[in-house]
Design an enzyme around this catalytic site. Structure first.
Site, PDB file in Angstrom:
ATOM      1  N   SER A 155       7.881  -8.672   5.886  1.00 16.46           N
ATOM      2  CA  SER A 155       8.297  -7.592   4.982  1.00 16.46           C
ATOM      3  C   SER A 155       9.674  -7.113   5.424  1.00 16.46           C
ATOM      4  O   SER A 155       9.943  -7.034   6.633  1.00 16.46           O
ATOM      5  CB  SER A 155       7.331  -6.415   5.045  1.00 16.46           C
ATOM      6  N   TYR A 166       2.221  -0.823  10.019  1.00 17.55           N
ATOM      7  CA  TYR A 166       2.537  -1.936   9.112  1.00 17.55           C
ATOM      8  C   TYR A 166       3.805  -2.658   9.582  1.00 17.55           C
ATOM      9  O   TYR A 166       3.847  -3.890   9.652  1.00 17.55           O
ATOM     10  CB  TYR A 166       2.709  -1.385   7.695  1.00 17.55           C
TER      11      TYR A 166
HETATM   12  N1  LIG Z   1       4.336  -5.804  -2.648  1.00 20.26           N
HETATM   13  C1  LIG Z   1       5.383  -5.527  -1.880  1.00 20.26           C
HETATM   14  O1  LIG Z   1       6.270  -4.746  -2.227  1.00 20.26           O
HETATM   15  C2  LIG Z   1       5.537  -6.214  -0.543  1.00 20.26           C
HETATM   16  C3  LIG Z   1       6.708  -6.025   0.174  1.00 20.26           C
HETATM   17  C4  LIG Z   1       6.876  -6.653   1.394  1.00 20.26           C
HETATM   18  C5  LIG Z   1       5.873  -7.470   1.870  1.00 20.26           C
HETATM   19  N2  LIG Z   1       4.721  -7.639   1.166  1.00 20.26           N
HETATM   20  C6  LIG Z   1       3.712  -8.522   1.722  1.00 20.26           C
HETATM   21  O2  LIG Z   1       3.353  -9.477   0.753  1.00 20.26           O
HETATM   22  C7  LIG Z   1       1.993  -9.835   0.931  1.00 20.26           C
HETATM   23  C8  LIG Z   1       1.249  -9.628  -0.371  1.00 20.26           C
HETATM   24  O3  LIG Z   1       1.356  -8.255  -0.729  1.00 20.26           O
HETATM   25  P1  LIG Z   1       0.856  -7.722  -2.135  1.00 20.26           P
HETATM   26  O4  LIG Z   1       1.775  -6.640  -2.515  1.00 20.26           O
HETATM   27  O5  LIG Z   1       0.631  -8.841  -3.082  1.00 20.26           O
HETATM   28  O6  LIG Z   1      -0.533  -7.053  -1.669  1.00 20.26           O
HETATM   29  P2  LIG Z   1      -1.936  -6.949  -2.414  1.00 20.26           P
HETATM   30  O7  LIG Z   1      -2.708  -5.892  -1.715  1.00 20.26           O
HETATM   31  O8  LIG Z   1      -1.769  -6.838  -3.877  1.00 20.26           O
HETATM   32  O9  LIG Z   1      -2.571  -8.378  -2.127  1.00 20.26           O
HETATM   33  C9  LIG Z   1      -3.064  -8.735  -0.871  1.00 20.26           C
HETATM   34  C10 LIG Z   1      -4.288  -9.596  -1.072  1.00 20.26           C
HETATM   35  O10 LIG Z   1      -4.782  -9.926   0.237  1.00 20.26           O
HETATM   36  C11 LIG Z   1      -6.176  -9.745   0.223  1.00 20.26           C
HETATM   37  N3  LIG Z   1      -6.630  -9.434   1.577  1.00 20.26           N
HETATM   38  C12 LIG Z   1      -6.563  -8.232   2.201  1.00 20.26           C
HETATM   39  N4  LIG Z   1      -7.132  -8.326   3.406  1.00 20.26           N
HETATM   40  C13 LIG Z   1      -7.541  -9.614   3.555  1.00 20.26           C
HETATM   41  C14 LIG Z   1      -8.219 -10.316   4.572  1.00 20.26           C
HETATM   42  N5  LIG Z   1      -8.607  -9.693   5.697  1.00 20.26           N
HETATM   43  N6  LIG Z   1      -8.477 -11.632   4.405  1.00 20.26           N
HETATM   44  C15 LIG Z   1      -8.113 -12.254   3.249  1.00 20.26           C
HETATM   45  N7  LIG Z   1      -7.494 -11.631   2.232  1.00 20.26           N
HETATM   46  C16 LIG Z   1      -7.218 -10.318   2.390  1.00 20.26           C
HETATM   47  C17 LIG Z   1      -6.427  -8.597  -0.738  1.00 20.26           C
HETATM   48  O11 LIG Z   1      -7.763  -8.584  -1.211  1.00 20.26           O
HETATM   49  C18 LIG Z   1      -5.397  -8.872  -1.822  1.00 20.26           C
HETATM   50  O12 LIG Z   1      -5.918  -9.688  -2.846  1.00 20.26           O
HETATM   51  C19 LIG Z   1       1.486  -9.003   2.098  1.00 20.26           C
HETATM   52  O13 LIG Z   1       1.617  -9.746   3.292  1.00 20.26           O
HETATM   53  C20 LIG Z   1       2.426  -7.830   2.111  1.00 20.26           C
HETATM   54  O14 LIG Z   1       2.492  -7.225   3.377  1.00 20.26           O
HETATM   55  C21 LIG Z   1       4.527  -7.029  -0.024  1.00 20.26           C
END
Ligand SMILES: NC(=O)c1ccc[n+]([C@@H]2O[C@H](COP(=O)([O-])OP(=O)(O)OC[C@H]3O[C@@H](n4cnc5c(N)ncnc54)[C@H](O)[C@@H]3O)[C@@H](O)[C@H]2O)c1
Length: 251
Positions: free
Chosen positions: A145, A158
Site C-alpha cells: 500500500s 496497517y
Molecule cells: N482499496 C484501496 O484503496 C487499497 C489501497 C492500498 C492497498 N490496498 C490493498 O489492496 C488489497 C485489496 O484491498 P481491497 O480494497 O480490495 O480490500 P477488500 O476488503 O475489498 O478485499 C479484501 C478481500 O480479502 C478477503 N480477506 C480478508 N481477510 C482474509 C483472509 N484472512 N484470508 C483470505 N481472504 C481474506 C476479504 O474477504 C475480501 O474479499 C489489500 O491488500 C489492501 O491492503 C487497497
C-alpha cells in the site's frame, strides 16, 4: 502432497479475490489466459466471484482459505497442486476495510496482532506453502500500500503490516531468483471500491490534492501493472516496490 499435474493452463492464485482489487486483478489474469484460483476467507463471496468470472469465460475456481491459518493454507496448497502447474501468486488478501481511525497509542494488542496475522504473516504463509508447486518460471506479486510509503496517520498497524510486505518482497526475491521466480510488490493508492467507501472525506481530500493525475483511482488502474508483473515480459524485474497511485507518492 498431491502430485502436481504438468499440463494445462498456467494457474494464478489470487488471495482475497472475492471483491475489490483482488477480483479486478483476477479478472485480468483470466482475460490473459490464466486459470485463476480465488482464495477467499468469505466462502460465499469467493464462490460468487468465481461464478461471475466463469460467466465471462474465465477458468476460475474458488478455494475457501484463511491466509492467517496454516492449516487452511495447507488445504489451499493441496487443491492448487491438483489443478495443475502453478505460475503466479498474487498475495492480495488483507484486512483493509475499516481498519483506520485510531492513533498508534490507542490501537489494542489484539487488533494489532490480528491485522499482522492476516496482512503480514498471511503472504508469507501462502508463499511458504505454494512455492514447491512453482514450475521453472514463477511470479509472485505482493499487494502492499502506498500508505506505508507516505506514512498515513491513524493507520499504524496497517502501515506496519504493509512495510513488512515490502521487506518480505525483498527477502523472497533474493531467495527465489535462482529458481526463476520473481517477487515484486505493487503499492496501490487510495482506490474507489467497497473497502474504501467508509474512508473519511479528509483522507480522500489529501489524495485528491496531491496526485499528479488529478482524478480518483479505480481498481482498473492497477490491473495493467499486475498483468505486467505476472507476464513473461517482467522476467528481469524483482524485489521492487511500484506504487500505482497517480503520482501521489514518487520515488
Ligand atoms: N482499496 C484501496 O484503496 C487499497 C489501497 C492500498 C492497498 N490496498 C490493498 O489492496 C488489497 C485489496 O484491498 P481491497 O480494497 O480490495 O480490500 P477488500 O476488503 O475489498 O478485499 C479484501 C478481500 O480479502 C478477503 N480477506 C480478508 N481477510 C482474509 C483472509 N484472512 N484470508 C483470505 N481472504 C481474506 C476479504 O474477504 C475480501 O474479499 C489489500 O491488500 C489492501 O491492503 C487497497
Amino acid at each position: 502432497m498431491t502430485e502436481q499435474a504438468t499440463t494445462g493452463p498456467r494457474t494464478v492464485v489470487v488471495t482475497g479475490a472475492g471483491r475489490g482489487l483482488g477480483l479486478a486483478m483476477a479478472r485480468r489474469a483470466g482475460a490473459d489466459g490464466f486459470r485463476v484460483v480465488v482464495a477467499e476467507v468469505d466462502a460465499d463471496r469467493g464462490a460468487r466471484a468465481a461464478e461471475g468470472l466463469r460467466t465471462e469465460g474465465i477458468d476460475a475456481h474458488c478455494v475457501p482459505c484463511d491466509v492467517a491459518d496454516p492449516q487452511s493454507v495447507a488445504r489451499l496448497a493441496a487443491r492448487v497442486a491438483e489443478l495443475g502447474p502453478l505460475y503466479g501468486l498474487v498475495n492480495n488478501a488483507a484486512l483493509a476495510n475499516g481498519v483506520g481511525g485510531k492513533e498508534f497509542q490507542d490501537i489494542d494488542v489484539a487488533t494489532w496482532d490480528r491485522l499482522m496475522a492476516v496482512n503480514a504473516r498471511g503472504p508469507w504463509l501462502v508463499a511458504k506453502a505454494l512455492h514447491p508447486l512453482f514450475g521453472p518460471v514463477g511470479r509472485i506479486v505482493n499487494i502492499a500500500s502506498d500508505a506505508a510509503l507516505y506514512g498515513s496517520p491513524r493507520l499504524a498497524h496497517y502501515i506496519a503490516s504493509k512495510g513488512a510486505v515490502i521487506a518480505l518482497t525483498r527477502a523472497m526475491a533474493r531467495e527465489l531468483g535462482e529458481r526463476g521466480i520473481t517477487v515484486n510488490a505493487l503499492a496501490p493508492g487510495l482506490t474507489e471500491c467497497e473497502a474504501t467507501e467508509a474512508v473519511p472525506a479528509e483522507r480522500h481530500g489529501v489524495y485528491a490534492a496531491n496526485r499528479a493525475i488529478p482524478r480518483p483511482q479505480q481498481p482498473e488502474d492497477l490491473v495493467g501493472l499486475a498483468a505486467f508483473l505476472l507476464s513473461e515480459e517482467s522476467r528481469y524485474l524483482t524485489g521492487q516496490v511500484i506504487a500505482v497511485n497517480g503520482g501521489f507518492t514518487m520515488n
